[in-house]
Design a protein around this motif. Structure first.
Motif, PDB file in Angstrom:
ATOM      1  N   SER A  15      69.733  38.483 111.050  1.00  0.00           N
ATOM      2  CA  SER A  15      69.050  37.201 111.100  1.00  0.00           C
ATOM      3  C   SER A  15      68.004  37.227 112.207  1.00  0.00           C
ATOM      4  O   SER A  15      68.038  38.088 113.094  1.00  0.00           O
ATOM      5  CB  SER A  15      70.062  36.096 111.385  1.00  0.00           C
ATOM      6  N   ALA A  16      67.079  36.288 112.149  1.00  0.00           N
ATOM      7  CA  ALA A  16      66.024  36.230 113.155  1.00  0.00           C
ATOM      8  C   ALA A  16      66.608  36.040 114.556  1.00  0.00           C
ATOM      9  O   ALA A  16      66.113  36.598 115.527  1.00  0.00           O
ATOM     10  CB  ALA A  16      65.056  35.113 112.819  1.00  0.00           C
ATOM     11  N   GLU A  17      67.717  35.262 114.656  1.00  0.00           N
ATOM     12  CA  GLU A  17      68.328  35.026 115.965  1.00  0.00           C
ATOM     13  C   GLU A  17      68.867  36.318 116.554  1.00  0.00           C
ATOM     14  O   GLU A  17      68.676  36.615 117.731  1.00  0.00           O
ATOM     15  CB  GLU A  17      69.489  34.015 115.858  1.00  0.00           C
ATOM     16  N   ALA A  18      69.544  37.090 115.712  1.00  0.00           N
ATOM     17  CA  ALA A  18      70.128  38.340 116.185  1.00  0.00           C
ATOM     18  C   ALA A  18      69.016  39.299 116.613  1.00  0.00           C
ATOM     19  O   ALA A  18      69.108  39.954 117.658  1.00  0.00           O
ATOM     20  CB  ALA A  18      70.976  38.961 115.083  1.00  0.00           C
ATOM     21  N   VAL A  19      67.953  39.361 115.793  1.00  0.00           N
ATOM     22  CA  VAL A  19      66.824  40.222 116.126  1.00  0.00           C
ATOM     23  C   VAL A  19      66.213  39.766 117.446  1.00  0.00           C
ATOM     24  O   VAL A  19      65.861  40.577 118.308  1.00  0.00           O
ATOM     25  CB  VAL A  19      65.755  40.189 115.001  1.00  0.00           C
ATOM     26  N   CYS A  20      66.117  38.452 117.616  1.00  0.00           N
ATOM     27  CA  CYS A  20      65.512  37.883 118.819  1.00  0.00           C
ATOM     28  C   CYS A  20      66.246  38.352 120.076  1.00  0.00           C
ATOM     29  O   CYS A  20      65.626  38.821 121.031  1.00  0.00           O
ATOM     30  CB  CYS A  20      65.535  36.359 118.713  1.00  0.00           C
ATOM     31  N   GLU A  21      67.584  38.262 120.059  1.00  0.00           N
ATOM     32  CA  GLU A  21      68.360  38.670 121.234  1.00  0.00           C
ATOM     33  C   GLU A  21      68.152  40.156 121.522  1.00  0.00           C
ATOM     34  O   GLU A  21      67.959  40.566 122.668  1.00  0.00           O
ATOM     35  CB  GLU A  21      69.855  38.379 121.024  1.00  0.00           C
ATOM     36  N   ALA A  22      68.152  40.958 120.448  1.00  0.00           N
ATOM     37  CA  ALA A  22      67.976  42.401 120.620  1.00  0.00           C
ATOM     38  C   ALA A  22      66.587  42.713 121.186  1.00  0.00           C
ATOM     39  O   ALA A  22      66.429  43.583 122.052  1.00  0.00           O
ATOM     40  CB  ALA A  22      68.173  43.104 119.280  1.00  0.00           C
ATOM     41  N   GLY A  82      68.006  49.555 116.885  1.00  0.00           N
ATOM     42  CA  GLY A  82      68.707  49.749 115.620  1.00  0.00           C
ATOM     43  C   GLY A  82      68.733  48.504 114.760  1.00  0.00           C
ATOM     44  O   GLY A  82      69.761  48.134 114.198  1.00  0.00           O
ATOM     45  N   ILE A  83      67.604  47.830 114.675  1.00  0.00           N
ATOM     46  CA  ILE A  83      67.515  46.610 113.867  1.00  0.00           C
ATOM     47  C   ILE A  83      67.652  46.959 112.388  1.00  0.00           C
ATOM     48  O   ILE A  83      67.094  47.959 111.931  1.00  0.00           O
ATOM     49  CB  ILE A  83      66.147  45.933 114.093  1.00  0.00           C
ATOM     50  N   THR A  84      68.397  46.134 111.651  1.00  0.00           N
ATOM     51  CA  THR A  84      68.498  46.342 110.212  1.00  0.00           C
ATOM     52  C   THR A  84      67.899  45.150 109.473  1.00  0.00           C
ATOM     53  O   THR A  84      67.752  44.072 110.043  1.00  0.00           O
ATOM     54  CB  THR A  84      69.967  46.508 109.776  1.00  0.00           C
ATOM     55  N   ALA A  85      67.550  45.361 108.205  1.00  0.00           N
ATOM     56  CA  ALA A  85      66.806  44.354 107.452  1.00  0.00           C
ATOM     57  C   ALA A  85      67.605  43.077 107.232  1.00  0.00           C
ATOM     58  O   ALA A  85      67.035  42.005 107.074  1.00  0.00           O
ATOM     59  CB  ALA A  85      66.372  44.929 106.115  1.00  0.00           C
ATOM     60  N   ASP A  86      68.944  43.190 107.209  1.00  0.00           N
ATOM     61  CA  ASP A  86      69.718  41.996 106.903  1.00  0.00           C
ATOM     62  C   ASP A  86      70.078  41.185 108.152  1.00  0.00           C
ATOM     63  O   ASP A  86      70.789  40.195 108.070  1.00  0.00           O
ATOM     64  CB  ASP A  86      70.992  42.384 106.127  1.00  0.00           C
ATOM     65  N   ALA A  88      64.547  52.536 103.095  1.00  0.00           N
ATOM     66  CA  ALA A  88      64.329  52.324 104.522  1.00  0.00           C
ATOM     67  C   ALA A  88      64.505  50.859 104.877  1.00  0.00           C
ATOM     68  O   ALA A  88      64.437  49.980 104.019  1.00  0.00           O
ATOM     69  CB  ALA A  88      62.929  52.780 104.908  1.00  0.00           C
ATOM     70  N   VAL A  89      64.737  50.611 106.170  1.00  0.00           N
ATOM     71  CA  VAL A  89      64.880  49.252 106.658  1.00  0.00           C
ATOM     72  C   VAL A  89      63.500  48.598 106.695  1.00  0.00           C
ATOM     73  O   VAL A  89      62.553  49.183 107.218  1.00  0.00           O
ATOM     74  CB  VAL A  89      65.476  49.279 108.073  1.00  0.00           C
ATOM     75  N   VAL A  90      63.378  47.386 106.132  1.00  0.00           N
ATOM     76  CA  VAL A  90      62.094  46.693 106.180  1.00  0.00           C
ATOM     77  C   VAL A  90      62.243  45.396 106.956  1.00  0.00           C
ATOM     78  O   VAL A  90      63.085  44.560 106.632  1.00  0.00           O
ATOM     79  CB  VAL A  90      61.561  46.404 104.768  1.00  0.00           C
ATOM     80  N   ILE A  91      61.466  45.247 108.005  1.00  0.00           N
ATOM     81  CA  ILE A  91      61.522  44.050 108.840  1.00  0.00           C
ATOM     82  C   ILE A  91      60.295  43.199 108.515  1.00  0.00           C
ATOM     83  O   ILE A  91      59.192  43.720 108.382  1.00  0.00           O
ATOM     84  CB  ILE A  91      61.458  44.427 110.332  1.00  0.00           C
TER      85      ILE A  91
END
Lengths: 404, 348
Positions: free
Chosen positions: A353-360, A347-351, A43-46
């Motif tokens: 980056s924090a910046e990409a997650v931030c925008e999403a 649809g966030i994935t574990a790999d 599973a994806v782990v954040i």
């Protein structure tokens, strides 16, 4: 003996040198938890990080948040879909240490942040998360300075990636005035507030402003402060002589319990109205709950609610930590679940980056609606402040009963 | 030149300057190579501020020989006044470096003035009495800032005590808000500025100690009666050292506060004063190089211990006790002395 001393001294100096080198040699590569982040089912782990006072005078708030967040993460990890890994660092309710703790979390590889638990440290860490483009949702830092980027600009600008799960303090004051007006609880109102307390002052200011707009008459306006918070006879007599039908108490429950007691002794029985700081009065040691009979309060969370999710959460919390969870805990629980909802939807994935997650996350939080323990249909605007309706409660027979 | 290098004082001074510069260069190289953790990077400026605090307190405790327990008070004066200056000059002086410089100077000047005022009653006392009174002044300064409101609008500065009665015009800004402290500070402090401040303070202290006044101060420390009998004015000389120490603490406070987006008066409490005193005692009274090392090590230590989680502060305390015992151990000292002697013999 001599030899022992020498060895000890040498060992100590070596230890100090080693510690220093270890500090300098730390690499920003995400360390530890390599096996944790790839569970068997793939599973994806954040990675979620947060700071709060786990030691010191404000430790009760930090630990409540940490405990509740742990429960939420455990529950989510037991389900399919996105999994979380939580790391919570101690900031001792100090801005400097909060930034240190935040940097440690960054080295760990934090992808999204729970900000900081208390307002001042969160102000400091939110400046860092803003600069580093890491999304932060604080459970409980209620000051407006947390989400503001430049308070002197006209209009005020806000940090685009800092969100709050709790109400801002001013919000509660205007909501209370609105509630009293809408329900027609009173037309003449007295306010007793604590003038050296940011929380009390913030609520008082907006309450009075909103009351003036609505035409609620504030007939008595009295204060107290640290050190003279045991005798309220002057304040009560003032409210009584001016014929206030309702007394608004923007304060924590300890002074409120004394006010109820002394008002009863003075033979004064107005309607009482409190805010979320009043939550907890029924469990106060040595307090006669009959005194709080009929007290209204506006709070986003109460542990006595019969709502199925709240009951399950309170039971689990009580079983594991032995306390009844407070509002901080409920907010933290909601934060983790709000992240769960947002990460799943985006649809966030574990790999990532924090910046990409931030925008999403910014895209998600400004558009989504979330149902949690502290309110249904919560939404966030671009400033990062939450919109949720506080629940009106009244105390009847020693228990909270919801009002509609 | 050879003679100069044989001068023990000068050699140790050059060693101290050299260490600071080399440490700065090495850390910059590591940072440029991307090998530095965010944790360490975030601590660079606070370390500089604590180093300046430690060397400035060492001037009072080590050179002047008076125990001061209120040094954080001067730090807070510098912090709040420096940040107030930086905020009010936001539009007038857009260059961040220059604004930081002005803030440090303003912080130092205000702290020096407060140091002078505090020094008048304090320096009449001796020993333990003086220590307790500095402690009290530290608390007074904290409590004043907890009740001080400073606002700025088109009509200028507005100051009020106890309650916010600044009545700012539209567009005005409440800079210092009592217990809320200052919010929304632009981060101006840089590692380079911190290192320059350390070097300037070391330069001032070393030259002060070697000056006529410095020698008079040390004579007073070692034997007040003897010093006064040859015509050295105790109050005047002590005052210069005390004010100098306060000014440097003020600059350190401004540097520290301008590294965070917010600062509150309660940060500069008794605990901070004691923390700085621990740096000084651990590094050795009168030993500036030692103060630098101790301040650096003890600022980094709690962060390194984070992996111990709940036991972190306990282990920190134990390490502190062991280090104090270790460095104070007579046998260890004689060991170092022996090593040094052996090396000297080898050289000759």
């Amino acid at each position: 003996m001599k030899k022992f001393h020498k060895t000890l001294a040498l060992a100590l100096s070596l230890a100090l040198c080693a510690l220093l080198l270890a500090a300098c040699g730390e690499t920003p590569a995400p360390q530890g938890g390599a096996q944790d982040s790839t569970p068997a089912d793939g599973a994806v782990v954040i990675k979620i990080g947060g700071t709060g006072p786990l030691t010191g005078g404000a430790a009760i708030y930090g630990n409540a948040v940490k405990n509740a967040a742990e429960i939420a993460v455990e529950e989510i990890n037991a389900m399919d879909g996105i999994h979380f890994e939580l790391k919570f660092e101690d900031d001792q309710h100090d801005a400097e240490k909060a930034v240190n703790a935040y940097n440690t979390l960054k080295d760990w590889g934090m992808q999204i942040s729970l900000g900081s638990v208390t307002s001042k440290p969160c102000e400091a860490t939110s400046a860092e998360t803003y600069a580093d483009r890491i999304f932060a949702l604080t459970p409980s830092a209620s000051s407006t300075a947390v989400i503001e980027l430049d308070a002197t600009a006209d209009p005020v600008t806000y940090k685009d990636n800092q969100f709050q799960m709790c109400f801002t303090d001013p919000n509660q004051g205007s909501a209370s005035a609105q509630y009293i007006y809408d329900k027609g609880l009173a037309s003449k109102v007295a306010v007793i507030w604590k003038n050296d307390d940011v929380y009390s002052m913030g609520i008082y200011n907006t309450f009075v402003a909103r009351a003036a707009e609505l035409g609620l008459e504030v007939v008595s306006d009295t204060t107290f402060a640290d050190g003279n918070d045991t005798d309220f006879s002057v304040q009560i007599a003032d409210a009584q002589s001016k014929g206030a039908e309702l007394v608004f108490l923007p304060m924590y429950y300890q002074p409120a319990s004394l006010i109820f007691n002394q008002a009863k002794a003075a033979g004064y029985a107005p309607a009482w109205f409190g805010v979320d700081g009043m939550d907890g009065i029924l469990t106060l040691d040595g307090f006669d709950t009959a005194l709080a009979e009929g007290v209204y309060l506006l709070t986003p969370f109460n542990a006595d609610s019969t709502d199925a999710r709240t009951v399950a959460f309170v039971d689990k919390y009580q079983e594991r930590f032995g306390d009844i969870p407070n509002q901080f805990a409920a907010d933290a629980y909601d934060c983790v679940y709000a992240y769960y909802q947002a990460c799943t939807a985006a649809g966030i994935t574990a790999d990532m980056s924090a910046e990409a997650v931030c925008e999403a996350m910014i895209a998600q939080f400004t558009t989504m609606s979330y149902d949690g323990l502290t309110g249904d249909g919560m939404t966030w605007d671009a400033t990062g402040a939450v919109t949720k309706s506080p629940k009106g409660m009244v105390i009847q027979n020693g228990a909270y009963v919801g009002l509609d | 030149m050879k003679n100069l290098l044989h001068n023990k004082n000068l050699r140790s001074q050059l060693l101290t300057y050299g260490f600071v510069i080399v440490a700065f260069a090495v850390l910059q190289l590591i940072a440029a190579g991307g090998g530095m953790s965010s944790s360490l990077k975030g601590m660079l400026v606070p370390i500089c501020a604590y180093v300046v605090m430690a060397v400035s307190l060492n001037l009072t405790v080590g050179v002047l020989g008076e125990l001061s327990l209120g040094h954080a008070g001067f730090m807070s004066v510098g912090a709040f006044m420096g940040v107030t200056a930086a905020i009010s000059l936001q539009s007038a002086v857009p260059a961040p470096g220059l604004r930081l410089f002005i803030a440090l100077v303003v912080g130092a000047v205000f702290a020096a003035v407060v140091g002078f005022l505090v020094g008048i009653p304090v320096l009449r006392l001796k020993g333990d009495y003086l220590a307790i009174v500095t402690l009290a002044f530290g608390e007074i300064i904290k409590s004043i800032f907890n009740n001080l409101y400073i606002g700025l609008d088109a009509r200028g500065f507005h100051v009020s005590l106890l309650q916010d009665r600044t009545n700012l015009e539209q567009g005005g800004r409440l800079i210092l808000g009592g217990p809320m402290g200052i919010s929304g500070i632009q981060k101006l402090s840089t590692f380079l500025a911190g290192v320059i401040l350390i070097l300037v303070c070391l330069f001032v202290i070393f030259n002060y100690v070697n000056s006529r006044t410095g020698r008079a101060v040390m004579a007073l420390r070692d034997n007040r009666i003897a010093a006064e009998s040859i015509g050295i004015s105790a109050t005047r000389h002590k005052m210069t050292a005390f004010v100098l120490s306060a000014a440097m603490a003020g600059a350190a406070g401004a540097l520290f506060a301008l590294n965070y987006s917010t600062v509150v008066p309660n940060k500069f409490d008794f605990n901070t004063s004691i923390l700085v005193l621990v740096f000084v005692v651990l590094g050795g009274l009168g030993n500036m190089f030692g103060s630098i090392l101790a301040a650096t090590a003890l600022t980094i230590l709690p962060e390194v211990l984070r992996e111990f989680q709940d036991y972190r502060m306990l282990i920190y305390a134990i390490v502190l006790i062991l280090v104090m015992l270790g460095t104070n151990n007579a046998k260890l000292r004689s060991l170092f002395e022996k090593l040094r002697r052996r090396r000297r013999e080898e050289q000759s």
